[in-house]
Write a protein that holds these residues in place. Structure first.
Motif, PDB file in Angstrom:
ATOM      1  N   LYS A 180     -54.650 -59.761  29.139  1.00  0.00           N
ATOM      2  CA  LYS A 180     -53.713 -57.804  28.935  1.00  0.00           C
ATOM      3  C   LYS A 180     -52.855 -58.352  29.999  1.00  0.00           C
ATOM      4  CE  LYS A 180     -54.341 -53.118  30.620  1.00  0.00           C
ATOM      5  NZ  LYS A 180     -55.077 -52.120  31.499  1.00  0.00           N
ATOM      6  N   GLU A 181     -52.472 -58.935  30.521  1.00  0.00           N
ATOM      7  CA  GLU A 181     -51.317 -59.022  31.736  1.00  0.00           C
ATOM      8  C   GLU A 181     -50.538 -60.061  30.899  1.00  0.00           C
ATOM      9  OE1 GLU A 181     -49.615 -62.531  35.155  1.00  0.00           O
ATOM     10  OE2 GLU A 181     -52.052 -61.613  35.612  1.00  0.00           O
ATOM     11  N   VAL A 182     -51.106 -61.243  30.350  1.00  0.00           N
ATOM     12  CA  VAL A 182     -49.871 -61.770  29.023  1.00  0.00           C
ATOM     13  C   VAL A 182     -49.234 -60.747  28.134  1.00  0.00           C
ATOM     14  CG1 VAL A 182     -49.711 -63.580  26.956  1.00  0.00           C
ATOM     15  CG2 VAL A 182     -50.909 -63.747  29.438  1.00  0.00           C
ATOM     16  N   SER A 183     -50.211 -59.896  27.465  1.00  0.00           N
ATOM     17  CA  SER A 183     -49.773 -58.908  26.240  1.00  0.00           C
ATOM     18  C   SER A 183     -49.077 -58.080  27.037  1.00  0.00           C
ATOM     19  CB  SER A 183     -51.480 -58.305  26.175  1.00  0.00           C
ATOM     20  OG  SER A 183     -51.438 -57.012  24.701  1.00  0.00           O
ATOM     21  N   SER A 184     -48.847 -57.600  28.194  1.00  0.00           N
ATOM     22  CA  SER A 184     -47.918 -56.554  29.109  1.00  0.00           C
ATOM     23  C   SER A 184     -47.048 -57.438  28.676  1.00  0.00           C
ATOM     24  CB  SER A 184     -49.216 -56.445  30.384  1.00  0.00           C
ATOM     25  OG  SER A 184     -47.992 -55.381  30.258  1.00  0.00           O
ATOM     26  N   THR A 185     -46.837 -58.723  29.471  1.00  0.00           N
ATOM     27  CA  THR A 185     -45.710 -59.276  29.749  1.00  0.00           C
ATOM     28  C   THR A 185     -45.241 -59.793  28.235  1.00  0.00           C
ATOM     29  OG1 THR A 185     -46.880 -60.141  31.637  1.00  0.00           O
ATOM     30  CG2 THR A 185     -44.422 -61.233  30.475  1.00  0.00           C
ATOM     31  N   PHE A 186     -45.474 -59.382  27.164  1.00  0.00           N
ATOM     32  CA  PHE A 186     -45.267 -59.877  25.978  1.00  0.00           C
ATOM     33  C   PHE A 186     -44.635 -58.966  25.381  1.00  0.00           C
ATOM     34  CE2 PHE A 186     -45.904 -59.627  20.929  1.00  0.00           C
ATOM     35  CZ  PHE A 186     -45.481 -60.851  20.489  1.00  0.00           C
ATOM     36  N   GLU A 187     -45.353 -57.697  25.056  1.00  0.00           N
ATOM     37  CA  GLU A 187     -44.366 -56.488  25.254  1.00  0.00           C
ATOM     38  C   GLU A 187     -43.387 -55.851  25.394  1.00  0.00           C
ATOM     39  OE1 GLU A 187     -45.139 -54.872  22.481  1.00  0.00           O
ATOM     40  OE2 GLU A 187     -47.270 -56.160  21.170  1.00  0.00           O
ATOM     41  N   THR A 188     -43.568 -56.562  26.400  1.00  0.00           N
ATOM     42  CA  THR A 188     -42.481 -56.219  27.670  1.00  0.00           C
ATOM     43  C   THR A 188     -41.058 -57.319  27.295  1.00  0.00           C
ATOM     44  OG1 THR A 188     -43.868 -55.452  29.520  1.00  0.00           O
ATOM     45  CG2 THR A 188     -41.181 -55.852  29.960  1.00  0.00           C
ATOM     46  N   LYS A 189     -41.391 -58.829  26.802  1.00  0.00           N
ATOM     47  CA  LYS A 189     -40.442 -59.086  26.625  1.00  0.00           C
ATOM     48  C   LYS A 189     -39.540 -58.839  25.514  1.00  0.00           C
ATOM     49  CE  LYS A 189     -39.486 -62.761  27.774  1.00  0.00           C
ATOM     50  NZ  LYS A 189     -39.689 -64.400  27.712  1.00  0.00           N
ATOM     51  N   LYS A 190     -40.513 -58.060  24.216  1.00  0.00           N
ATOM     52  CA  LYS A 190     -39.694 -57.456  23.205  1.00  0.00           C
ATOM     53  C   LYS A 190     -38.908 -56.730  23.047  1.00  0.00           C
ATOM     54  CE  LYS A 190     -43.821 -56.813  20.271  1.00  0.00           C
ATOM     55  NZ  LYS A 190     -44.116 -56.712  18.946  1.00  0.00           N
ATOM     56  N   THR A 191     -39.375 -56.499  23.889  1.00  0.00           N
ATOM     57  CA  THR A 191     -37.895 -54.899  23.913  1.00  0.00           C
ATOM     58  C   THR A 191     -36.132 -55.083  25.124  1.00  0.00           C
ATOM     59  OG1 THR A 191     -38.965 -54.370  26.174  1.00  0.00           O
ATOM     60  CG2 THR A 191     -39.802 -53.587  24.753  1.00  0.00           C
ATOM     61  N   GLU A 192     -36.905 -56.555  25.334  1.00  0.00           N
ATOM     62  CA  GLU A 192     -35.732 -57.146  26.236  1.00  0.00           C
ATOM     63  C   GLU A 192     -34.321 -57.823  25.315  1.00  0.00           C
ATOM     64  OE1 GLU A 192     -35.052 -57.288  29.144  1.00  0.00           O
ATOM     65  OE2 GLU A 192     -37.378 -57.047  30.214  1.00  0.00           O
ATOM     66  N   PHE A 193     -34.851 -57.496  23.501  1.00  0.00           N
ATOM     67  CA  PHE A 193     -34.362 -58.250  23.158  1.00  0.00           C
ATOM     68  C   PHE A 193     -33.318 -57.473  22.046  1.00  0.00           C
ATOM     69  CE2 PHE A 193     -36.152 -62.349  25.104  1.00  0.00           C
ATOM     70  CZ  PHE A 193     -35.343 -63.174  24.580  1.00  0.00           C
ATOM     71  N   ALA A 194     -32.088 -58.062  22.303  1.00  0.00           N
ATOM     72  CA  ALA A 194     -31.187 -56.898  21.277  1.00  0.00           C
ATOM     73  C   ALA A 194     -31.765 -57.087  19.131  1.00  0.00           C
ATOM     74  CB  ALA A 194     -30.015 -56.381  20.689  1.00  0.00           C
ATOM     75  N   ASP A 195     -32.594 -58.233  18.919  1.00  0.00           N
ATOM     76  CA  ASP A 195     -32.340 -58.750  17.837  1.00  0.00           C
ATOM     77  C   ASP A 195     -34.025 -58.806  17.484  1.00  0.00           C
ATOM     78  OD1 ASP A 195     -32.778 -60.150  15.208  1.00  0.00           O
ATOM     79  OD2 ASP A 195     -31.842 -61.586  15.522  1.00  0.00           O
TER      80      ASP A 195
END
Length: 914
Positions: A44-59
């Motif tokens: 669950k922690e990895v999934s949350s970190t992954f979803e946050t990471k996606k929002t950081e990138f413009a592309d």
């Protein structure tokens, strides 16, 4: 013994062939419902970190791989990777690249007999991750798996580790090079690498066949000026070490068993958030740095408390633990104090400098691990306050990690090494030769000397360099040769032809408004001093070279290009507005490729600087990161500093500094990075050591980066606060250090004293040599070999002789009188002649019974002679004989030149003190 003929064909095999192999194993098609991460909370922690990471990138397309069909296990593995990938690894590499690597990793786990034995957490952190250091990523996991699987599949895990290292030695051997880390495939192509590259390559090979492995790094030794990297592999439930590409018959045995015992800090960076049994040094958004010193040396822990001038604890202070090495206090560990103002570190039992800072305040103190259980540092200074301190920095005591190995094992291992050398040398023989390079130069009407130099330096990458030259139109070939002269030797060994063509064909002319009507701006000056080094040149710092100029020419708005060429400050403002700085998403500061920054619209501060320079050069604007203080600059009639936090362009004000020095009998001209260094004290009170390029030599002074070359006459520096660091290292590793602050004011000259402390009771290190330097042993059929190959690790003697000359004859008779003593010491003595003719004039029988530890050779190319002349500043190369005592870390502790009474006895007196 498995001995395959060496071929690079496996590197260039079409990528789909590897994918077909993996698909045939059923790995890519299995509809498995098995979790890659079995712990639901961590998943669950990895999934949350992954979803946050996606929002950081413009592309958003950077994550499009997740739209593909994958098994549950593959998807979770991909999420784990993307959750902790640094910026560049997301932006610079495709999702398909990672998915292919994940599937190859699972294939190895399925096929190798130890795959089921590896615990889930060990596999997740030490097999799956592709990145090992700061290398550019490549397809090595898939390539190496195909090359190695048949070789190791019937071995035990223990024997497989040893055998993979033998395979690595068959491909790559140690040779020093610059700080950029080559990719594993580039190291194979080149057939050599420095220790950081050898260990990166070996970890990649071990992980390719499903063996948990990690790179261990001592950022600096405590007892000598150097560092080292090696490998740990997880075998029989524990981590065991090996020298990368340096196979031994057993694990936990390497040339550095002794030095590692004297180490003060060894660490490794583990991908992601890791919570193993080791001490955590630092946990970032991308990696966890752990301390593994306990595996190698006796250790102690010290707790540091940082307080203010009212003795109140200071939370959030940066505490840097610094080792004296290469004449600077180098930060080997960085900690942040907790709410009580405390942090701790475990280290080998020696001395470090603690440098604590917060909000522009600083404090410092020497710490002795094993003696100081606690230490309080007060933030009682700020930049501009006087600093003067002297410390004796003592390294841990000598010792060695004990490992048993039999003579039979050593003999069998030596035979394997010899065969592996033969295989590698067979491949190296396919590289360009002088004759082939001259033929190409004549065919293409190129400068023969330069063509020869670049093609020979390219080693296994020669086809790319040849292709680049052949495909370049005749009228552009002189400029193509100029371009090759701007990049590094390592670039020549791994740069693709397409990258070179991009920079040759898409480097615009410099706008005249940036240099006219300057009186000195002649066309030749603009070309040689501006265009070639700062527009045409693809090299900015130590990044991997990539094509970007055509991309920027096509993607950049024409309005921006026009505005920037008219006033480069417009480009500074655009970068400030468009590129977000996210240091926390690239904490290792791995250079993000310029095109990757464009796509991600963010970077760490260092990669933003690289991006600015690359984009400016793509517009024809000369730009650079200058070498001394690493400032970003563009050229507009003069070099203008780029400050992304300022509202307008600035030109740094500068002053001058000179230093007086009183020469001693053993040191008449201290060297930068050997005896002294200069660090700028930044406004935040942290230190930045300055890097100096070699100054031009004059007719009467070829001093380079030394006191005479840098500080005897005025040296120009930006105004500000500085720290002069000096140190005299003793033969036992202890250093007599001194630090003193000084200020540089605009248009004024500052006079300081360079002081080298002395201790007549200890043996002092007086110079440095390269133990990898080669000579030709005498005898029919002899091949060149290195000093290290002959002497092994430890101390040795080198003598440069004059055949049938005095005082050489006298010196040899002195040595013969001490034969018994030298043989009891049982270390090598290498005696060299200028050429074979002089050797043939020499008859050792004339001098009595000389020690049996002597190896005779010739130094016909004067490599070792020139090295000693330069290292020791000998007045004349003809003053023979020259004798030195040194060790294989390169430290020279004794020199005798010309006539010396009782030479043998003098050397033995020094030896008895070691």
């Amino acid at each position: 013994m498995n001995t395959k003929s060496y071929s690079l064909s496996f590197i260039f095999k079409p990528f789909h062939v590897w994918l077909c192999t993996i698909a045939l194993m059923g790995v890519g098609c299995t509809q498995s419902t098995t979790h890659f991460i079995s712990d639901a909370n961590y998943r669950k922690e990895v999934s949350s970190t992954f979803e946050t990471k996606k929002t950081e990138f413009a592309d958003a397309s950077l994550f499009s791989v997740f739209d593909q069909e994958m098994t549950l296990r593959e998807r979770e593995a991909m999420m784990f990777l993307y959750a902790y990938l640094p910026i560049g690894d997301v932006a610079d590499y495709t999702g398909d690249f990672y998915l292919k690597n994940v599937r190859a990793t699972f294939a190895a786990q399925q096929e190798m007999p130890w795959g089921s034995q590896i615990p889930e957490t060990i596999f997740r952190y030490f097999v799956l991750p592709i990145r090992i250091n700061n290398e550019n990523l490549d397809e090595s996991r898939i390539v190496f798996y195909e090359e190695l699987k048949e070789r190791v599949k019937n071995l035990s895990l223990h024997d497989a580790v040893l055998d993979v290292n033998h395979w690595c030695h068959e491909k790559v051997v140690y040779t020093p090079s610059d700080s950029r880390t080559s990719s594993p495939l580039a190291s194979v192509k080149t057939a050599y690498g420095r220790c950081g590259e050898e260990s990166t390559f070996t970890v990649a090979a071990l992980r390719a066949v499903g063996i948990p492995a990690r790179q261990v790094y001592t950022p600096r030794w405590a007892h000598t000026d150097d560092n080292h990297a090696w490998v740990e592999a997880w075998v029989d439930g524990k981590w065991q070490f090996l020298g990368a590409c340096e196979p031994e018959p057993v694990l936990n045995l390497a040339w550095f068993n002794g030095p590692a015992y004297r180490g003060m800090l060894m660490h490794t960076k583990v991908f992601g958030h890791y919570n193993g049994p080791e001490e955590i040094m630092e946990q970032t958004d991308c990696y966890t740095e752990i301390n593994v010193i306990h595996n190698y040396a006796p250790t102690a822990q010290t707790t540091i408390t940082v307080v203010d001038t009212d003795n109140r604890p200071v939370p959030g202070a940066l505490v840097e633990f610094k080792l004296y090495n290469y004449a600077e206090f180098y930060s080997v560990a960085r900690k942040t104090t907790d709410k009580d103002g405390r942090c701790f570190l475990s280290a080998g039992k020696g001395d470090m400098l603690v440098w604590a800072t917060k909000d522009g305040r600083l404090g410092y103190h020497k710490v002795s691990f094993g003696k100081d259980e606690t230490l309080t540092v007060t933030l009682d200074k700020q930049p501009g306050d006087d600093i003067l301190a002297e410390w004796d920095m003592t390294p841990p005591e000598e010792g060695s990690i004990r490992t048993e190995v039999t003579e039979e094992q050593k003999k069998a291992n030596a035979e394997r090494l010899s065969e592996e050398d033969r295989v590698r040398n067979t491949y190296v023989a396919t590289f360009y030769t002088d004759e082939k390079a001259q033929t190409l130069a004549r065919e293409l009407s190129l400068d023969e000397k330069k063509t020869n130099d670049y093609l020979l330096k390219s080693r296994g990458n020669w086809a790319e360099i040849e292709t680049f030259l052949r495909e370049t139109p005749a009228e552009k070939r002189p400029l193509a040769i100029t371009l090759l002269g701007r990049i590094s030797a390592k670039d020549l060994r791994d740069v693709p032809a397409s990258t070179l063509s991009d920079h040759l064909n898409y480097s615009p002319a410099i706008p005249e408004n940036l240099y006219l009507p300057d009186e000195n701006a002649s066309p030749s000056w603009v070309e040689t001093d501006l265009f070639n080094p700062y527009v045409l040149n693809p090299r900015v710092a130590n990044e991997f070279l990539t094509p970007y100029k055509r991309f920027f020419a096509e993607q950049t708005d024409a309005t921006l290009i026009k505005a920037a060429r008219a006033n480069p400050q417009a480009l500074v403002e655009w970068v400030k507005q468009q590129i977000a700085v996210r240091d926390e998403l690239n904490p290792q500061q791995i250079p993000v490729m310029p095109v990757g920054v464009w796509k991600a619209r963010m970077a760490d501060a260092r990669s933003r600087s690289l991006f600015f320079v690359a984009l400016a050069r793509s517009m024809g604007i000369p730009a650079r990161i200058e070498r001394v203080a690493r400032k970003v600059q563009y050229y507009d009639h003069r070099w203008v500093d780029v400050d992304f936090d300022a509202t307008q362009a600035t030109v740094a004000k500068q002053g001058f500094v000179t230093a007086s020095y009183q020469p001693t009998e053993v040191l008449d001209n201290p060297k930068y990075y050997t005896h002294f260094s200069i660090a700028k004290i930044r406004p935040d009170a942290q230190l930045l050591t300055l890097t100096f390029e070699r100054r031009g030599a004059t007719a009467d002074m070829e001093q380079g980066n030394s006191w005479a070359g840098l500080l005897k006459s005025p040296l120009s520096l930006d105004e500000g606060q500085y720290l002069l660091v000096s140190g005299a290292r003793m033969a036992n590793g202890k250093v007599l250090t001194r630090v003193v602050s000084f200020a540089v004011q605009a248009d004024k000259q500052t006079q300081i004293d360079l002081v080298m402390r002395e201790n007549t009771d200890d043996i002092q290190v007086i110079g440095n040599l390269d133990a990898e330097a080669k000579f030709l042993p005498v005898g029919d059929g002899s091949e060149e070999t290195s000093i290290l190959n002959v002497t092994g690790r430890g101390y040795f003697i080198i003598g440069i002789l004059g055949a049938r000359q005095e005082p050489t004859n006298h010196a040899l008779r002195d040595i013969a009188q001490m034969k018994k003593d030298f043989e009891q010491w049982n270390r090598s003595m290498i005696l060299l002649f200028k050429n074979e003719q002089e050797w043939k004039q020499f008859d050792p029988k004339e001098f009595g019974d000389l020690p049996a530890t002597i190896t005779y050779g010739t130094d016909s190319e004067q490599r070792i002679t020139a090295m000693l002349v330069d290292a020791l500043k000998l007045p004349e190369a003809e003053t023979l004989p020259v004798f030195v005592i040194a060790d294989t870390f390169g430290r020279i502790i004794f020199v005798s030149k010309g006539y010396t009474i009782g030479l043998g006895e003098q050397m033995m007196k020094i030896i008895h003190k070691l």
